[in-house]
Design an enzyme around this catalytic site. Sequence first.
Site, short mmCIF file in Angstrom:
data_model
loop_
_atom_site.label_atom_id
_atom_site.label_comp_id
_atom_site.label_asym_id
_atom_site.label_seq_id
_atom_site.Cartn_x
_atom_site.Cartn_y
_atom_site.Cartn_z
CG ASP A 227 78.23 -1.97 -6.51
OD1 ASP A 227 78.11 -3.22 -6.45
OD2 ASP A 227 77.29 -1.22 -6.78
CE LYS A 561 79.04 3.47 36.63
NZ LYS A 561 78.93 4.94 36.50
CG ASP A 665 84.75 11.57 41.38
OD1 ASP A 665 85.60 12.25 42.00
OD2 ASP A 665 84.77 10.33 41.31
#
Length: 808
Positions: A227, A561, A665
């Site tokens: 696991d 940005k 915008d």
Amino acid sequence: QVQIPKLTRYKSVVLPLYRQSSQCRYALGMEDGTIPDSDITASSAWSDSTEAKHGRLSTGEGDGAWCPAGAVFPSASEYLQVDLRSLHFLALVGTQGRHADGHGREFARSYRLRYSRDGRTWITWKDRWGQEVVSGNENTYDVVLKDLGPPIVARYVRFYPLADRVMSVCLRVELYGCLWNDGLLVYTAPVGHVMHLSGSPVYLNDSTYDGSVESGVQFGGLGQLFDGVLGGNDFTETKELRVWPGYDYLGWSREALGQGSVDIEFHFEKTRSFHTMQVHSNNRHTQGVRVFSKVDCQFKPGLLLPWSSPPLSLAVPLEDLKDPSSRPISLPLGGRPAQILRCQFAFADRWMLISEISFYSGAGLPVAKDDSSNTAILIGCLVGIILLLLTVIAVILWRQYWKKILGKGSLSSDELRVHLSVPSDNVVINNTHSYSSRYQRIHTFPDDRERCDGEGEYQEPSALLRPLGQDSTGRDSTAVICLVSGNNTYAVPALTSTSPTAADCTPLPELPRHCLVFKEKLGEGQFGEVHLCEIESPQELPNLEFPFNVRKGRPLLVAVKILRPDASKNARNDFLKEGKILSRLKDPNIIRLLGVCVSSDPLCMVTEYMESGDLNQYLSHRVLLDKTGPTHNTPTISYPALIAMASQIASGMKFLSSLNFVHRDLATRNCLRPIKIADFGMSRNLYAGDYYRIQGRAVLPIRWMAWECILMGKFTTASDVWAFGVTLWEMLSVCQEQPYSNLTDEQVIDNAGEFFRDHGRQVYLSRPDVCPQGLYDLMLSCWNRDCKLRPSFAHIHSFLTEDAMNMV
Ligand SMILES: *[C@@H]1O[C@H](CO)[C@@H](O)[C@H](O)[C@H]1NC(C)=O
């Protein structure tokens, strides 16, 4: 025959990547279509348009989801099935309801998962505490992710939606994980025993085994030996909370077993040649637990073939066994072929405890730690970082040099705000003298201002500042999210007007800057630049919340940005506040903020990016499909498809406006496909012509702006509605021309003056050829002089989804 293997120790324990649920989180292809329709089936479907194949996460084909024909209450027998074609390790699943551009109402509040490796035996998934029911969706659009602990190894997965009363439910799903490279189908082992440590029991059973048990042997399943969870040094402690002591180990007592070794048999899908077996074992000899002293393995190259002889016998040296820490032991298997492997692990003490076993059937150990190669990588990284720093310094020096040469310092955002709060000074008085007195007077018209302030001038997105709760994955729901926004250039007042403390309570998800690989510059604006970047292995970033529709090996495209490094303190604060607010916006039609880089300069905001580009580009390369049939070889678009996209934009805007968030915008260039509203347009060179420059610096999308925005700088939801009208006009014109293409920028501003004067001399965008009159009336209502008389986004959305479709 007895070989002495080199006891390999690793500083940090390494598991194969496909066995680590933190690594193995790739979308397996519901959303992106890699799983074909034919592999998605269901117990039933309500209609053709809600068949199983429509149950793909984040898509909207057909009626937007899979919906079963029958009731799921009380029988709970309807299911959606995905066939992955081969065994996969599944670390998480995602579910979503039926949104269908706002028409959908159905979702499943909870569900059950069943899985199968062979298509015959089905097993119901249970979490570590034995719970079968998974909590699902709360609305029709949010994706809810469920981390699977324990993970599932399966080829087939079924989702059974549940309800607590008679109601209709629909489902869209995605599976996340990776190929189960082990190819292990089943292991058989004696059941674990209970150890009594000074009176308190330690349960060393196989906590997650999904097979059967008979006369002390577990068979037909997989469990905790595979696991991906390694046990610690102290076996009574566990990695998970609220589970019993001994949870992470499977352990046997020599006395209880009544024999000197533990026999484990492994069945694989196919015959493979085994190089290494790695067994992670406890060695707490102070409590009678020791690593096995010897392993004998037999190999069966095929199900019907005999065991190959002689067996391989490996002795584990006893030196170094004073150390009571748990460890992986590597056992060389010599590349022998087998489909079934049977190994006998000999007791070295009263107890033997194993937490994980893995096989390497490729060329040797992929985890081999060679110190010299590590050093080389480290040096490589350091050199890379130094080069990066040098580049950054060079860029900064270069910028400062040019600024000196040109003698014009950049406009700080403080100055900018002053200019923008009286845009008429800049825009009009300097350019069109005839209106100067008029515009100066505008500021003395309290009536007018109040009317347009009806929805609040710089509205505080108060709803966004409420701390949101945890999402259902248990992670902080701010961890991912969106981007939209007014641009810094003129959105500044909206953000600064918010309470400075309220937004600061939750940290933004920080992304390591080095993971962003520059691709190209999308553009630049007042605030800085926007870059298109790639994140090469998004799954390796713990800060990035799923789901990403990213396939293994494929990078994630993001828009970054970047704030100018020389930005003023105010601009920085605004940038941070913008990020905080944006990180709370979650809507299927709004682009999401994935994270920020704010621990160092320059500040960056990272958002998702759609490869398929923006709506303006998409439409401008198409012609409208008319009744005369397809023309030439140009791709076409139909009227209903246009309306469907417009209604998705309206749906996103409805969400923003419900939070009093003003976009400022809205335009086709700022909508990505599939429809997600973003704000990159401002900064893209491609669209420079859509913006009007004030004194060569601030840029405004005047052709999309309501008259009161142009003249008074008032941005409200009502001015977003105006811009929506223009956006709708663009779409119905298939983006063949700019709005008011026959007017110069100055004439557009003059036209705003005509709206203000209201002498009937204002001009409107004309009705596009294909636009039905009813739809054009909607556009005209968006351009109503009186803000209060413009429709709401809720109205626009229902008009587009209900009336406009039937207008052709
Ligand atoms: C293991 O032991 C615990 C504690 O007694 C018990 O609750 C659990 O059901 C057992 N699990 C299995 C698979 O036997």
